[in-house]
Design an enzyme around this catalytic site. Structure first.
Site, mmCIF file in Angstrom:
data_model
loop_
_atom_site.group_PDB
_atom_site.id
_atom_site.type_symbol
_atom_site.label_atom_id
_atom_site.label_comp_id
_atom_site.label_asym_id
_atom_site.label_seq_id
_atom_site.Cartn_x
_atom_site.Cartn_y
_atom_site.Cartn_z
ATOM 1 C CE LYS A 168 47.822 -14.873 -13.096
ATOM 2 N NZ LYS A 168 46.543 -14.272 -12.922
ATOM 3 C CG HIS A 169 49.058 -16.594 -17.335
ATOM 4 N ND1 HIS A 169 49.633 -15.451 -16.840
ATOM 5 C CD2 HIS A 169 47.723 -16.474 -17.122
ATOM 6 C CE1 HIS A 169 48.681 -14.658 -16.364
ATOM 7 N NE2 HIS A 169 47.513 -15.256 -16.536
ATOM 8 C CG HIS B 225 42.813 -10.127 -21.851
ATOM 9 N ND1 HIS B 225 44.067 -10.220 -21.315
ATOM 10 C CD2 HIS B 225 41.952 -10.447 -20.861
ATOM 11 C CE1 HIS B 225 43.981 -10.575 -20.053
ATOM 12 N NE2 HIS B 225 42.709 -10.733 -19.750
ATOM 13 C CG ASP C 34 43.920 -16.859 -18.386
ATOM 14 O OD1 ASP C 34 43.144 -16.148 -17.706
ATOM 15 O OD2 ASP C 34 45.027 -16.459 -18.768
#
Length: 178
Positions: A16-17, A29, A102
């Site tokens: 990831k990512h 976020h 995600d």
């Protein structure tokens, strides 16, 4: 070495990512980061580790993320973008394993799309698993979104079956099911 250690001991590893967060200046976020690198720079910097590890280490899974890379897709974040998932990750880089999103609840996604809209877009993009719905009502909303997309002809059973097949193959490979 860590990925090899996991997978040689029966644990499905996850890179990831995708397609990379090394150049972001904000937290996904809290909003949608944008990486304004050229495609050549993305290939030489951000995508290079994936290209190497996919061919050499064969990761079981890759997590796509909330980042907009206009050189790949000027409209959709990577995890919702067919250009990023089916085009770059699966097409150019040759990854045929499980792709998961995600958190679709993160503000980089949820500021623009509902959880069910983002879930449908992610499956259309080529993701196989979604991360996001964590309450019964959220799960119900996503299921309703999938059913509506199927009934409207936007999402096909064949596309769902591709993901189911990848998920089941991973589970067989790692001894989760026989």
């Amino acid at each position: 070495a860590y990925l090899d250690g996991l997978q040689s001991n029966g644990v499905a590893g996850c890179l990831k990512h995708f397609p990379g967060l090394g150049a972001i200046t904000s937290d996904p976020h809290a909003g949608l980061p944008v990486v304004n690198r050229s495609m050549a720079d993305l290939e030489n910097i951000d995508l290079a580790p994936y290209k190497l590890m996919i061919s050499k280490d064969h990761p079981a899974m890759i997590m796509a993320t909330d980042v907009l890379m206009p050189a790949i897709d000027p409209s959709l974040p990577a995890e919702l973008s067919p250009k990023a998932i089916d085009g770059v990750l699966r097409g150019q880089l040759g990854f045929d394993g499980v792709v998961m999103t995600d958190g679709l609840y993160m503000l980089g996604i949820s500021d623009t799309w509902t959880l069910s809209q983002a879930a449908v877009l992610s499956i259309l993009a080529g993701d196989d698993l979604i991360e996001g719905p964590y309450t019964p009502s959220q799960v119900a909303s996503v299921i309703t979104g999938f059913k509506q997309a199927i009934s409207q002809g936007r999402l096909t059973i064949e596309r769902i079956n591709q993901s189911v097949q990848r998920d089941l193959l991973l589970k067989v490979q790692y001894g989760i099911i026989k």
